[in-house]
Design a protein around this motif. Structure first.
Motif, PDB file in Angstrom:
ATOM      1  N   TRP A 211       0.838  -1.205   0.000  1.00  0.00           N
ATOM      2  CA  TRP A 211       0.000   0.000   0.000  1.00  0.00           C
ATOM      3  C   TRP A 211       0.872   1.255   0.000  1.00  0.00           C
ATOM      4  O   TRP A 211       0.559   2.241  -0.678  1.00  0.00           O
ATOM      5  CB  TRP A 211      -0.920   0.010   1.216  1.00  0.00           C
TER       6      TRP A 211
ATOM      7  N   ARG B 174      -5.758  -2.834   4.900  1.00  0.00           N
ATOM      8  CA  ARG B 174      -6.182  -1.680   4.108  1.00  0.00           C
ATOM      9  C   ARG B 174      -6.050  -0.417   4.964  1.00  0.00           C
ATOM     10  O   ARG B 174      -6.127  -0.482   6.196  1.00  0.00           O
ATOM     11  CB  ARG B 174      -7.616  -1.806   3.594  1.00  0.00           C
TER      12      ARG B 174
ATOM     13  N   ASP C 192      -6.684   6.040  -2.033  1.00  0.00           N
ATOM     14  CA  ASP C 192      -5.745   4.917  -2.103  1.00  0.00           C
ATOM     15  C   ASP C 192      -6.478   3.597  -2.342  1.00  0.00           C
ATOM     16  O   ASP C 192      -6.026   2.753  -3.113  1.00  0.00           O
ATOM     17  CB  ASP C 192      -4.931   4.827  -0.812  1.00  0.00           C
ATOM     18  N   ARG C 193      -7.606   3.425  -1.675  1.00  0.00           N
ATOM     19  CA  ARG C 193      -8.376   2.198  -1.876  1.00  0.00           C
ATOM     20  C   ARG C 193      -8.874   2.092  -3.318  1.00  0.00           C
ATOM     21  O   ARG C 193      -8.822   1.016  -3.925  1.00  0.00           O
ATOM     22  CB  ARG C 193      -9.554   2.146  -0.903  1.00  0.00           C
TER      23      ARG C 193
ATOM     24  N   MET D 166      -5.839   1.353  -5.638  1.00  0.00           N
ATOM     25  CA  MET D 166      -5.345  -0.017  -5.519  1.00  0.00           C
ATOM     26  C   MET D 166      -6.258  -0.995  -6.247  1.00  0.00           C
ATOM     27  O   MET D 166      -5.779  -1.935  -6.914  1.00  0.00           O
ATOM     28  CB  MET D 166      -5.210  -0.401  -4.046  1.00  0.00           C
TER      29      MET D 166
END
Length: 296
Positions: free
Chosen positions: A163, A240, A251-252, A255
């Motif tokens: 991440w 996460r 970011d989620r 990704m």
């Protein structure tokens, strides 16, 4: 998890500062600290989620050292800022001696140049008994229990690091600042999964990552599948970023896009090249073996 083991000698503080030239205006000059603010303000936490170098902490009138502020301990080891004598003594009623050897993790510790240090089998056994969770655990189980604990933490950090690849331009070397166990607090994802018949996690952690001065929280759920006991697939870790900010939400989304493009062999939609982040997220994580620490 544990404390840290120093990897290299800390830089020596300057022995002196140059004298201010005597002049009519020198009396108005204020002295400056030779230690940069970025270094002085770096927070360091222990395994109890307590900051141990808080500059705003005030010692009690009977305390002559700020180290006395850490509850329950008289002194700390200055090399790792942890108790000089951790509880390595056998529990009352313990039938066999357990190893007191500790292992260095591969997880960098925020605010230091060191890595987190895992507890020994004896320390882990003592902690289980103290928390009332060791009724079904024997001394013979501890080596495998500690190995599983350490392996899960290594795997978790590897997934956190994937991440953090989304922010490597701004911070190439993130570190784990602190962590908090929350076994009784279901995450939203775990709750939704349970609605669809999935089992509940056996543990939850919140990990706080130091992204080069910015503290970022991650939510981690740990699952164990009894039907796959004895295999690497028995454990599942979901990692996460917590939805504490718009950046985490983005970011989620990013990704998911990167992973889906990598899944079908498509290049990154942003750079047009092979999706390195998506590929890393898709690949099984390779276990990094912790190293034995010198605790003598």
């Amino acid at each position: 998890m544990g404390s840290t083991q120093s990897r290299e000698a800390a830089p020596q503080a300057p022995q002196s500062v140059s004298r201010v030239q005597q002049s009519s205006s020198s009396s108005t000059d204020e002295p400056t600290c030779p230690v940069p603010e970025s270094v002085r303000s770096r927070a360091v936490y222990n395994v109890y989620n307590q900051r141990i170098n808080d500059p705003d902490a005030k010692p009690s009138s009977s305390s002559s050292s700020p180290l006395d502020l850490v509850p329950g301990y008289d002194s700390l080891d200055p090399s790792n800022m942890m108790p000089r004598e951790p509880n390595q003594q056998p529990c009352p009623g313990q039938r066999k001696l357990l190893s007191t050897d500790r292992i260095n993790s591969n997880i960098p510790k925020g605010g230091t140049d060191s890595t987190w240090l895992y507890p020994s089998p004896q320390m882990f056994y003592n902690a289980l008994k103290r928390k009332g969770k060791g009724d079904d655990v024997t001394e013979d189980d501890m080596d495998s229990v500690v190995h599983a604990h350490n392996t899960m933490n290594e795997l978790t950090w590897q997934r956190v690091a994937v991440w953090e690849m989304l922010h490597r331009a701004e911070c190439p070397s993130p570190s784990l600042l602190r962590f908090r166990g929350r076994p009784d607090d279901l995450s939203p994802l775990a709750r939704v999964r349970s609605w669809f018949g999935k089992q509940l996690p056996f543990d939850r952690h919140d990990w706080y990552v130091d992204r080069c001065g910015k503290e970022v929280r991650y939510v981690i759920d740990f699952y164990y599948d009894d039907d796959k006991a004895g295999t690497p697939e028995a454990f599942e870790v979901t990692v996460r970023p917590a939805l504490d900010s718009l950046d985490a939400f983005m970011d989620r989304l990013r990704m998911q896009v990167y992973m889906n493009f990598a899944k079908y062999g498509l290049p990154c939609p942003v750079t047009g090249t092979a999706g390195e982040v998506g590929q890393a997220a898709q690949q099984p994580q390779q276990q990094q073996h912790p190293q034995a620490a010198n605790t003598s």
